[in-house]
Design an enzyme around this catalytic site. Sequence first.
Site, mmCIF file in Angstrom:
data_model
loop_
_atom_site.group_PDB
_atom_site.id
_atom_site.type_symbol
_atom_site.label_atom_id
_atom_site.label_comp_id
_atom_site.label_asym_id
_atom_site.label_seq_id
_atom_site.Cartn_x
_atom_site.Cartn_y
_atom_site.Cartn_z
ATOM 1 N N LYS A 63 0.834 -1.211 0.000
ATOM 2 C CA LYS A 63 0.000 0.000 0.000
ATOM 3 C C LYS A 63 0.866 1.257 0.000
ATOM 4 O O LYS A 63 0.608 2.201 -0.733
ATOM 5 C CB LYS A 63 -0.931 0.020 1.229
ATOM 6 C CG LYS A 63 -1.840 -1.201 1.327
ATOM 7 C CD LYS A 63 -2.774 -1.134 2.532
ATOM 8 C CE LYS A 63 -2.086 -1.146 3.874
ATOM 9 N NZ LYS A 63 -1.334 -2.389 4.172
ATOM 10 N N ARG A 85 -9.899 0.884 9.011
ATOM 11 C CA ARG A 85 -9.321 -0.406 9.321
ATOM 12 C C ARG A 85 -10.296 -1.321 10.050
ATOM 13 O O ARG A 85 -9.932 -2.424 10.417
ATOM 14 C CB ARG A 85 -8.125 -0.176 10.219
ATOM 15 C CG ARG A 85 -6.954 -1.009 9.766
ATOM 16 C CD ARG A 85 -5.737 -0.342 10.236
ATOM 17 N NE ARG A 85 -4.605 -1.166 10.151
ATOM 18 C CZ ARG A 85 -3.500 -0.791 9.537
ATOM 19 N NH1 ARG A 85 -3.449 0.357 8.912
ATOM 20 N NH2 ARG A 85 -2.460 -1.566 9.554
ATOM 21 N N ARG A 124 11.830 -5.897 5.106
ATOM 22 C CA ARG A 124 11.647 -4.458 4.833
ATOM 23 C C ARG A 124 12.618 -3.633 5.672
ATOM 24 O O ARG A 124 12.850 -3.915 6.833
ATOM 25 C CB ARG A 124 10.222 -4.037 5.166
ATOM 26 C CG ARG A 124 10.025 -2.516 5.048
ATOM 27 C CD ARG A 124 8.589 -2.096 5.032
ATOM 28 N NE ARG A 124 7.847 -2.464 6.216
ATOM 29 C CZ ARG A 124 6.548 -2.245 6.364
ATOM 30 N NH1 ARG A 124 5.858 -1.671 5.401
ATOM 31 N NH2 ARG A 124 5.941 -2.609 7.467
ATOM 32 N N ARG A 146 11.410 -1.577 11.114
ATOM 33 C CA ARG A 146 10.301 -1.161 11.975
ATOM 34 C C ARG A 146 10.140 -2.152 13.116
ATOM 35 O O ARG A 146 10.245 -3.361 12.888
ATOM 36 C CB ARG A 146 9.002 -1.111 11.148
ATOM 37 C CG ARG A 146 8.678 0.280 10.639
ATOM 38 C CD ARG A 146 7.546 0.314 9.665
ATOM 39 N NE ARG A 146 6.302 -0.303 10.116
ATOM 40 C CZ ARG A 146 5.161 -0.271 9.422
ATOM 41 N NH1 ARG A 146 5.113 0.360 8.266
ATOM 42 N NH2 ARG A 146 4.078 -0.870 9.874
ATOM 43 N N ARG A 205 -0.290 -9.049 13.301
ATOM 44 C CA ARG A 205 -0.939 -8.028 12.458
ATOM 45 C C ARG A 205 -1.829 -8.692 11.405
ATOM 46 O O ARG A 205 -2.898 -8.175 11.067
ATOM 47 C CB ARG A 205 0.124 -7.143 11.793
ATOM 48 C CG ARG A 205 0.760 -6.163 12.778
ATOM 49 C CD ARG A 205 2.098 -5.650 12.302
ATOM 50 N NE ARG A 205 2.026 -4.880 11.075
ATOM 51 C CZ ARG A 205 3.072 -4.635 10.296
ATOM 52 N NH1 ARG A 205 4.273 -5.093 10.618
ATOM 53 N NH2 ARG A 205 2.920 -3.929 9.194
HETATM 54 P P1 AP5 Z 1 4.883 -1.610 1.816
HETATM 55 O O1 AP5 Z 1 4.546 -0.824 0.599
HETATM 56 O O2 AP5 Z 1 5.668 -0.942 2.896
HETATM 57 O O3 AP5 Z 1 3.542 -2.318 2.396
HETATM 58 P P2 AP5 Z 1 2.306 -1.716 3.169
HETATM 59 O O4 AP5 Z 1 1.090 -2.383 2.645
HETATM 60 O O5 AP5 Z 1 2.321 -0.216 3.175
HETATM 61 O O6 AP5 Z 1 2.631 -2.312 4.620
HETATM 62 P P3 AP5 Z 1 2.550 -1.712 6.077
HETATM 63 O O7 AP5 Z 1 3.253 -2.724 6.938
HETATM 64 O O8 AP5 Z 1 3.056 -0.319 6.155
HETATM 65 O O9 AP5 Z 1 1.029 -1.743 6.314
HETATM 66 P P4 AP5 Z 1 0.292 -1.925 7.613
HETATM 67 O O10 AP5 Z 1 -1.078 -1.705 7.116
HETATM 68 O O11 AP5 Z 1 0.476 -3.154 8.397
HETATM 69 O O12 AP5 Z 1 0.991 -0.883 8.578
HETATM 70 P P5 AP5 Z 1 0.611 0.615 8.970
HETATM 71 O O13 AP5 Z 1 1.852 1.400 8.915
HETATM 72 O O14 AP5 Z 1 -0.604 1.075 8.234
HETATM 73 O O15 AP5 Z 1 5.645 -2.943 1.356
HETATM 74 C C1 AP5 Z 1 6.108 -3.883 2.314
HETATM 75 C C2 AP5 Z 1 7.474 -4.449 1.873
HETATM 76 O O16 AP5 Z 1 7.288 -5.216 0.672
HETATM 77 C C3 AP5 Z 1 8.533 -3.369 1.522
HETATM 78 O O17 AP5 Z 1 9.788 -3.850 1.888
HETATM 79 C C4 AP5 Z 1 8.422 -3.227 -0.015
HETATM 80 O O18 AP5 Z 1 9.642 -2.822 -0.598
HETATM 81 C C5 AP5 Z 1 8.050 -4.663 -0.414
HETATM 82 N N1 AP5 Z 1 7.196 -4.739 -1.599
HETATM 83 C C6 AP5 Z 1 6.178 -3.893 -1.945
HETATM 84 N N2 AP5 Z 1 5.612 -4.297 -3.088
HETATM 85 C C7 AP5 Z 1 6.262 -5.441 -3.474
HETATM 86 C C8 AP5 Z 1 6.132 -6.331 -4.587
HETATM 87 N N3 AP5 Z 1 5.214 -6.135 -5.539
HETATM 88 N N4 AP5 Z 1 6.971 -7.398 -4.648
HETATM 89 C C9 AP5 Z 1 7.903 -7.624 -3.680
HETATM 90 N N5 AP5 Z 1 8.098 -6.792 -2.612
HETATM 91 C C10 AP5 Z 1 7.270 -5.714 -2.518
HETATM 92 O O19 AP5 Z 1 0.143 0.420 10.489
HETATM 93 C C11 AP5 Z 1 1.044 0.153 11.533
HETATM 94 C C12 AP5 Z 1 0.288 0.129 12.850
HETATM 95 O O20 AP5 Z 1 -0.308 1.436 13.098
HETATM 96 C C13 AP5 Z 1 -0.896 -0.840 12.931
HETATM 97 O O21 AP5 Z 1 -0.482 -2.150 13.283
HETATM 98 C C14 AP5 Z 1 -1.757 -0.175 14.016
HETATM 99 O O22 AP5 Z 1 -1.226 -0.419 15.306
HETATM 100 C C15 AP5 Z 1 -1.587 1.299 13.718
HETATM 101 N N6 AP5 Z 1 -2.627 1.822 12.806
HETATM 102 C C16 AP5 Z 1 -2.435 2.352 11.572
HETATM 103 N N7 AP5 Z 1 -3.599 2.734 11.050
HETATM 104 C C17 AP5 Z 1 -4.555 2.462 11.959
HETATM 105 C C18 AP5 Z 1 -5.973 2.619 11.993
HETATM 106 N N8 AP5 Z 1 -6.661 3.158 10.951
HETATM 107 N N9 AP5 Z 1 -6.635 2.206 13.095
HETATM 108 C C19 AP5 Z 1 -5.978 1.681 14.145
HETATM 109 N N10 AP5 Z 1 -4.649 1.501 14.187
HETATM 110 C C20 AP5 Z 1 -3.938 1.884 13.099
#
Ligand code: AP5
Length: 210
Positions: free
Chosen positions: A13, A85, A124, A157, A168
């Site tokens: 994402k 979410r 990552r 991270r 997660r």
């Molecule tokens: P990346 O693009 O970083 O993936 P992502 O989907 O953005 O993953 P996140 O881990 O950031 O999402 P998340 O939803 O768990 O975490 P968030 O920060 O929102 O890609 C991942 C890896 O794969 C990278 O190394 C990239 O290079 C690689 N990659 C990408 N595309 C690829 C491909 N096609 N092929 C191969 N490799 C690839 O949330 C973190 C925490 O915040 C949550 O756990 C929660 O505690 C809190 N939080 C956030 N939002 C909320 C909410 N709305 N409500 C409550 N808590 C929340």
Amino acid sequence: MRIVLLGPPGAGKGTQGERLARELGLKRLVTGDMLREAVAKGTELGKKAKEYMERGELVPDELILAMMREALAGADKFLLDGFPRNLAQAEALDRMLGEMGLDLTHVLLLDVPDEEIVRRLTARRVCPRCGAVYNLITNPPKEDGKCDRCGAELVQRPDDTEEVVRKRLEVYKAQTEPLVDYYSKKGLLVRVNGVGSLDEVYERIRAALS
Ligand code: AP5
């Protein structure tokens, strides 16, 4: 366009959303980044959110909704990554947009299998200074451990250990996956295969939007 980017942790994402928002001129609102910034600055929100994030659990809705209400004010073209979410957040978003006289135009679901997610997230690395995202296997930096863009030392991270990634994924299935049905019923959901090269996935997203 007003887009929600939905998908499990590590689906891509952030990676795809950054390019899409840049090319389409959309304001990009990433709840995970906003929360990590609050944690780094030690704000009240950051202090409350930190322990939930480290455990891989969702931060309580009231904190997220207050943060998003402020972030969305005045925005009319945006991409949401990490929000909503759960069902309560999705309903609250509908109400907020309704008050602004707006609605969503697309909900894109990036589909990636669990084992691929564990592989991606444990490899990552992120830049703490400029936010660039790398992957030791699929998208490594040119120089070991250093950000290509700004030269800072890359970090892992704290929620990217295998144990927290699996937690997660559980949280995603229990709380976020019901949104697939919610947005399908509204006729907004488009599924995109998130496995493939970064360019292949990006092209699928562009095709899904047209
Ligand atoms: P990346 O693009 O970083 O993936 P992502 O989907 O953005 O993953 P996140 O881990 O950031 O999402 P998340 O939803 O768990 O975490 P968030 O920060 O929102 O890609 C991942 C890896 O794969 C990278 O190394 C990239 O290079 C690689 N990659 C990408 N595309 C690829 C491909 N096609 N092929 C191969 N490799 C690839 O949330 C973190 C925490 O915040 C949550 O756990 C929660 O505690 C809190 N939080 C956030 N939002 C909320 C909410 N709305 N409500 C409550 N808590 C929340």
